[in-house]
Design a protein around this motif. Sequence first.
Motif, short mmCIF file in Angstrom:
data_model
loop_
_atom_site.label_atom_id
_atom_site.label_comp_id
_atom_site.label_asym_id
_atom_site.label_seq_id
_atom_site.Cartn_x
_atom_site.Cartn_y
_atom_site.Cartn_z
N PHE A 194 0.81 -1.21 0.00
CA PHE A 194 0.00 0.00 0.00
C PHE A 194 0.85 1.26 0.00
N ASP A 195 2.15 1.12 0.29
CA ASP A 195 3.05 2.26 0.16
C ASP A 195 3.52 2.42 -1.28
N GLU A 196 3.28 1.40 -2.09
CA GLU A 196 3.76 1.39 -3.47
C GLU A 196 2.66 1.73 -4.48
N ILE A 197 1.42 1.76 -4.01
CA ILE A 197 0.28 1.86 -4.93
C ILE A 197 -0.46 3.17 -4.77
N VAL A 198 -0.80 3.78 -5.88
CA VAL A 198 -1.67 4.96 -5.90
C VAL A 198 -2.81 4.66 -6.87
N LEU A 199 -4.04 4.71 -6.38
CA LEU A 199 -5.21 4.48 -7.23
C LEU A 199 -6.09 5.72 -7.23
N ILE A 243 -6.93 3.37 -0.67
CA ILE A 243 -7.14 1.99 -1.09
C ILE A 243 -7.07 1.02 0.08
N LYS A 244 -6.21 1.31 1.06
CA LYS A 244 -6.15 0.44 2.24
C LYS A 244 -7.48 0.46 3.00
#
Length: 241
Positions: free
Chosen positions: A152-157, A174-175
Motif C-alpha cells: 500500500f506504500d507502493e500503490i496509488v489508485l 485503497i487500504k
Amino acid sequence: MTSPLNTLPALEKTLQEVEILLAEAEGFDEDRKKLVVLNKAAFLLLVGKFEAYIENLVEEFVFAINSLELRAAHVPERLLAEHSVQIVKNVKDHLNNGKLEKVNSMFIDLSRYWAEIEPCNSLNISNKFSYGKHGEKELIKMFKRCGIESIFDEIVLYDPQEKYDSNEDSVLDIKGIFNSITNMRNNILHQDETPTLTVGNVKYYKNILVQLAECLEELLQKIISNADSKRQKEGMFDYVI
C-alpha cells in the motif's frame, strides 16, 4: 527476456460471472428481496474471485522467478528467506521420523542456493491466505513474501467514478476501501448482515479491485524484469554442480 505475467485476462474472464449476477439484479427493481440477494451474491463472488486471483498471481510470479534460474544475489532476499523457512519447517517432520539423510539433503540444497553454487530454480513459498483471515494485513503479508515490504506504500489508485487530472482529491484510500470490502464480506458471511449494496456499488468495487490487480501485477513484473536485467548484464553464471 522472460515473458510478462499477463494474469489480468484470466481475471477479466472470471469476473464475467459477477457481471451475469449484476445483469440479473438490474432486472429486479420491483422485487426488493431478490435484488438484495443478487447484489450480495455478486459482491461475495467478486471478493472470492479477487482473492483467488491474488493467489494465482503469486504462484505465477514464483514460477517466473524460478524460470530465470537466478543466482541468490538477484532473487528478492525475502523470497529466498521465505522459501528457506518453508524448508526448515518440513525438516522437523523428517527429523521426528528418523529420516536423517533427507534432513541432510534439504540443508545441503538450501546452502547451495545461498552460496550461489546452484541457481535458484525451485523456490517455493505459500501463495495462500491464512485460513479465516482477510483484509489489508493479509494482503501485505502475501506480497511481503515476494519481496515487497508494504504494497500500500507502493500503490496509488484514483477514483474510477471521477474525471480527474491527476489531482490529489481523486486519490483513493485503497487500504481503507480494501478493509471496508473485507468487513462487508465478513459481516455477510459470519453475521448474516445485509449491507446496503446496489448494482452501482458492486460495479464500483469491481473497478477498484481490477485497478488494484493491475498495480499488483505491475509491481511483481517489475521485480521479474529487474532480476532478468541483472542476470543478462552479468552474463551466464558458471554454477559448480
